[in-house]
Design a protein around this motif. Structure first.
Motif, PDB file in Angstrom:
ATOM      1  N   ARG A 220      -5.667   8.385  -3.021  1.00 56.22           N
ATOM      2  CA  ARG A 220      -4.653   8.236  -1.974  1.00 56.22           C
ATOM      3  C   ARG A 220      -5.308   8.111  -0.603  1.00 56.22           C
ATOM      4  O   ARG A 220      -4.809   7.391   0.269  1.00 56.22           O
ATOM      5  CB  ARG A 220      -3.681   9.417  -2.006  1.00 56.22           C
ATOM      6  CG  ARG A 220      -2.813   9.470  -3.261  1.00 56.22           C
ATOM      7  CD  ARG A 220      -1.668  10.461  -3.105  1.00 56.22           C
ATOM      8  NE  ARG A 220      -2.140  11.823  -2.927  1.00 56.22           N
ATOM      9  CZ  ARG A 220      -2.437  12.657  -3.932  1.00 56.22           C
ATOM     10  NH1 ARG A 220      -2.310  12.249  -5.196  1.00 56.22           N
ATOM     11  NH2 ARG A 220      -2.844  13.889  -3.688  1.00 56.22           N
TER      12      ARG A 220
ATOM     13  N   LEU B  16       1.139   4.439  -3.002  1.00 58.70           N
ATOM     14  CA  LEU B  16       1.176   5.891  -2.797  1.00 58.70           C
ATOM     15  C   LEU B  16       2.346   6.513  -3.537  1.00 58.70           C
ATOM     16  O   LEU B  16       2.241   7.618  -4.080  1.00 58.70           O
ATOM     17  CB  LEU B  16       1.259   6.200  -1.297  1.00 58.70           C
ATOM     18  CG  LEU B  16       0.036   5.807  -0.456  1.00 58.70           C
ATOM     19  CD1 LEU B  16       0.326   6.021   1.021  1.00 58.70           C
ATOM     20  CD2 LEU B  16      -1.184   6.609  -0.886  1.00 58.70           C
ATOM     21  N   SER B  17       3.456   5.788  -3.584  1.00 59.71           N
ATOM     22  CA  SER B  17       4.637   6.289  -4.288  1.00 59.71           C
ATOM     23  C   SER B  17       4.466   6.221  -5.804  1.00 59.71           C
ATOM     24  O   SER B  17       4.751   7.184  -6.525  1.00 59.71           O
ATOM     25  CB  SER B  17       5.866   5.483  -3.863  1.00 59.71           C
ATOM     26  OG  SER B  17       7.010   5.877  -4.587  1.00 59.71           O
TER      27      SER B  17
ATOM     28  N   VAL C  70      -6.317   4.519  -0.143  1.00 60.50           N
ATOM     29  CA  VAL C  70      -5.135   3.694   0.118  1.00 60.50           C
ATOM     30  C   VAL C  70      -4.653   3.907   1.547  1.00 60.50           C
ATOM     31  O   VAL C  70      -4.342   2.948   2.275  1.00 60.50           O
ATOM     32  CB  VAL C  70      -4.008   4.015  -0.885  1.00 60.50           C
ATOM     33  CG1 VAL C  70      -2.751   3.222  -0.535  1.00 60.50           C
ATOM     34  CG2 VAL C  70      -4.437   3.701  -2.323  1.00 60.50           C
ATOM     35  N   THR C  71      -4.594   5.153   1.962  1.00 65.64           N
ATOM     36  CA  THR C  71      -4.138   5.481   3.323  1.00 65.64           C
ATOM     37  C   THR C  71      -5.074   4.908   4.378  1.00 65.64           C
ATOM     38  O   THR C  71      -4.630   4.373   5.413  1.00 65.64           O
ATOM     39  CB  THR C  71      -4.032   7.000   3.493  1.00 65.64           C
ATOM     40  OG1 THR C  71      -3.108   7.526   2.514  1.00 65.64           O
ATOM     41  CG2 THR C  71      -3.530   7.358   4.886  1.00 65.64           C
TER      42      THR C  71
ATOM     43  N   LEU D 295       0.827  -1.207   0.000  1.00 61.38           N
ATOM     44  CA  LEU D 295       0.000   0.000   0.000  1.00 61.38           C
ATOM     45  C   LEU D 295       0.863   1.259   0.000  1.00 61.38           C
ATOM     46  O   LEU D 295       0.551   2.242  -0.693  1.00 61.38           O
ATOM     47  CB  LEU D 295      -0.931  -0.011   1.207  1.00 61.38           C
ATOM     48  CG  LEU D 295      -2.009  -1.105   1.202  1.00 61.38           C
ATOM     49  CD1 LEU D 295      -2.786  -1.084   2.515  1.00 61.38           C
ATOM     50  CD2 LEU D 295      -2.941  -0.944   0.015  1.00 61.38           C
ATOM     51  N   GLY D 296       1.943   1.227   0.755  1.00 65.26           N
ATOM     52  CA  GLY D 296       2.860   2.363   0.720  1.00 65.26           C
ATOM     53  C   GLY D 296       3.461   2.558  -0.661  1.00 65.26           C
ATOM     54  O   GLY D 296       3.644   3.690  -1.129  1.00 65.26           O
ATOM     55  N   HIS D 297       3.748   1.462  -1.335  1.00 62.22           N
ATOM     56  CA  HIS D 297       4.294   1.545  -2.691  1.00 62.22           C
ATOM     57  C   HIS D 297       3.288   2.161  -3.658  1.00 62.22           C
ATOM     58  O   HIS D 297       3.662   2.923  -4.560  1.00 62.22           O
ATOM     59  CB  HIS D 297       4.702   0.147  -3.158  1.00 62.22           C
ATOM     60  CG  HIS D 297       5.356   0.117  -4.500  1.00 62.22           C
ATOM     61  ND1 HIS D 297       6.552   0.761  -4.778  1.00 62.22           N
ATOM     62  CD2 HIS D 297       4.983  -0.490  -5.671  1.00 62.22           C
ATOM     63  CE1 HIS D 297       6.891   0.549  -6.030  1.00 62.22           C
ATOM     64  NE2 HIS D 297       5.946  -0.206  -6.605  1.00 62.22           N
TER      65      HIS D 297
ATOM     66  N   ALA E  74       1.813   6.298  -7.522  1.00 68.54           N
ATOM     67  CA  ALA E  74       0.803   7.241  -7.992  1.00 68.54           C
ATOM     68  C   ALA E  74       1.370   8.616  -8.298  1.00 68.54           C
ATOM     69  O   ALA E  74       0.735   9.417  -8.989  1.00 68.54           O
ATOM     70  CB  ALA E  74      -0.318   7.361  -6.961  1.00 68.54           C
ATOM     71  N   THR E  75       2.572   8.906  -7.809  1.00 65.19           N
ATOM     72  CA  THR E  75       3.181  10.214  -8.072  1.00 65.19           C
ATOM     73  C   THR E  75       3.959  10.245  -9.384  1.00 65.19           C
ATOM     74  O   THR E  75       4.384  11.319  -9.816  1.00 65.19           O
ATOM     75  CB  THR E  75       4.133  10.595  -6.920  1.00 65.19           C
ATOM     76  OG1 THR E  75       5.249   9.685  -6.895  1.00 65.19           O
ATOM     77  CG2 THR E  75       3.414  10.551  -5.581  1.00 65.19           C
TER      78      THR E  75
END
Length: 281
Positions: free
Chosen positions: A270, A197-198, A273-274, A193-195, A200-201
Motif C-alpha cells: 500500500r 488500495l480498496s 501504491v500511495t 491507484l485508489g481502487h 487490497a482490503t
C-alpha cells in the motif's frame, strides 16, 4: 494456424499428426499412395505427419476418406479446432470487435477457484476501474480493431469483475512500474491507484507489488494468468496463447512463486501504491 513457440501448442499439433499417421498405416497405404488418392503432391503427407504443415478440415476429411476411416474425421477435426484455439492472433480473435472477446472468457473465470495473475504492463483486468478499462480497450481498438464496440466491451469486463466477490482466491502480482506508467491520463490513473488500495482490503484478494530495484534476481516477464492448475493464458504482442500442458503450467506457477518472493504485501505494498499516487500530484 499460426505457429507459436509454446510446447503445448506444438505437442498438440504433433499428437494430431501422429493420429493421422496411424490411420494411414492402419489402412496399409504409403504416403505416396495416400497423396495420390487425395490428389496431393507426395510431400504434403510427409509435412502433415511431421507437424510441419497443419492440415485443414478438408485435408482431414480427404485423408480419412482415402483410408476408409471417414467415421474418425469429425473427432480429428474437433482436435484440429482445439489446437487452433491454443494460439490465436489478435486480428482473428477481435475481428468482430472487443465485446465478444471479453464475454468469451467469462465461463473460465466463473469456474476457476484459484487465480494467479502477474502483470508487467498494466493493472490486471479484474481489478481495473471502469475509466482505466475504457482507456486500455480504446487504445487496443485504435491500434488493431476496426469495429468500435468499446463501450460494450467495457461493460462486459466490469460484469466479469463480480467473480471477485464469490468463494475463490485471487493473488495479483504487479510490477511497481505498472503503478507509475499509466494510461488514460492523471485523473484516470489516480482513480485506478485508489481502487487498488480498496481492492487490497478484500479478504479473498492478495495484492503484491514487485519493487523497482537494481539487484533483482528474477527479471520481469510477460504478463500471464494461471487458472487453478489447469490453464495458463498469456497475452503477447501478436496474439493470445492458451497453455494446458502440465509441465508448462508448472513452469509458469514456478515463475509466479519466484516473483512473489520479490514482492511486498500489506502495508508495504500500500505504501508503494500511495507513493505512486502522490507522485501524480
Amino acid at each position: 494456424m499460426a505457429v507459436s513457440a509454446s510446447s503445448s501448442a506444438q505437442q498438440a499439433r504433433q499428437t494430431l499428426a501422429d493420429r493421422l499417421g496411424e490411420i494411414r498405416r492402419d489402412a496399409g497405404l504409403t504416403g505416396r499412395e495416400l497423396a495420390g488418392a487425395c490428389g496431393w503432391y507426395p510431400s504434403k503427407v510427409s509435412r502433415i505427419e511431421n507437424a510441419r504443415t497443419p492440415p485443414s478440415s478438408e485435408d482431414i476429411q480427404a485423408w480419412c476418406q482415402a483410408c476408409d476411416a471417414a467415421g474418425q474425421a469429425a473427432d480429428l477435426i474437433a482436435s484440429l479446432r482445439a489446437v487452433e484455439g491454443m494460439w490465436v492472433e489478435w486480428r482473428r480473435m477481435e475481428r468482430i470487435g472487443l465485446r465478444a472477446v471479453q464475454e468469451a472468457r467469462l465461463p473460465l473465470f466463473e469456474r476457476t477457484q484459484r487465480f494467479r495473475s502477474y502483470s508487467s504492463w498494466l493493472v490486471p483486468g479484474l481489478i481495473q476501474t471502469r475509466a482505466y478499462t475504457e482507456a486500455v480497450l480504446r487504445a487496443v481498438q485504435r491500434r488493431r480493431v476496426t469495429v468500435d464496440d468499446v463501450d460494450a466491451a467495457v461493460g462486459a469486463r466490469m460484469e466479469r469483475q463480480r467473480v471477485l466477490h464469490r468463494s475463490a482466491t485471487f493473488a495479483f502480482l504487479i510490477e511497481e512500474s505498472v503503478l507509475r506508467s499509466g494510461i488514460g491520463g492523471t485523473e484516470v490513473m489516480a482513480g485506478q491507484l485508489g481502487h487498488l488500495l480498496s481492492v487490497a482490503t478484500l479478504p479473498s484478494v492478495s495484492l503484491g507489488v514487485v519493487p523497482m530495484r537494481p539487484d533483482r534476481h528474477r527479471m520481469p516477464v510477460e504478463g500471464f494468468w494461471v487458472f487453478d492448475s489447469e490453464q495458463v493464458n498469456v497475452e503477447l504482442v501478436s496474439g493470445h496463447l492458451t497453455i494446458t500442458q502440465p509441465r508448462e503450467i508448472a513452469m509458469y506457477a514456478d515463475a509466479f512463486a519466484e516473483l512473489a518472493e520479490h514482492a511486498v504485501y500489506g502495508a508495504d505494498a500500500r505504501g508503494l501504491v500511495t507513493e505512486a499516487l502522490h507522485t501524480l500530484g
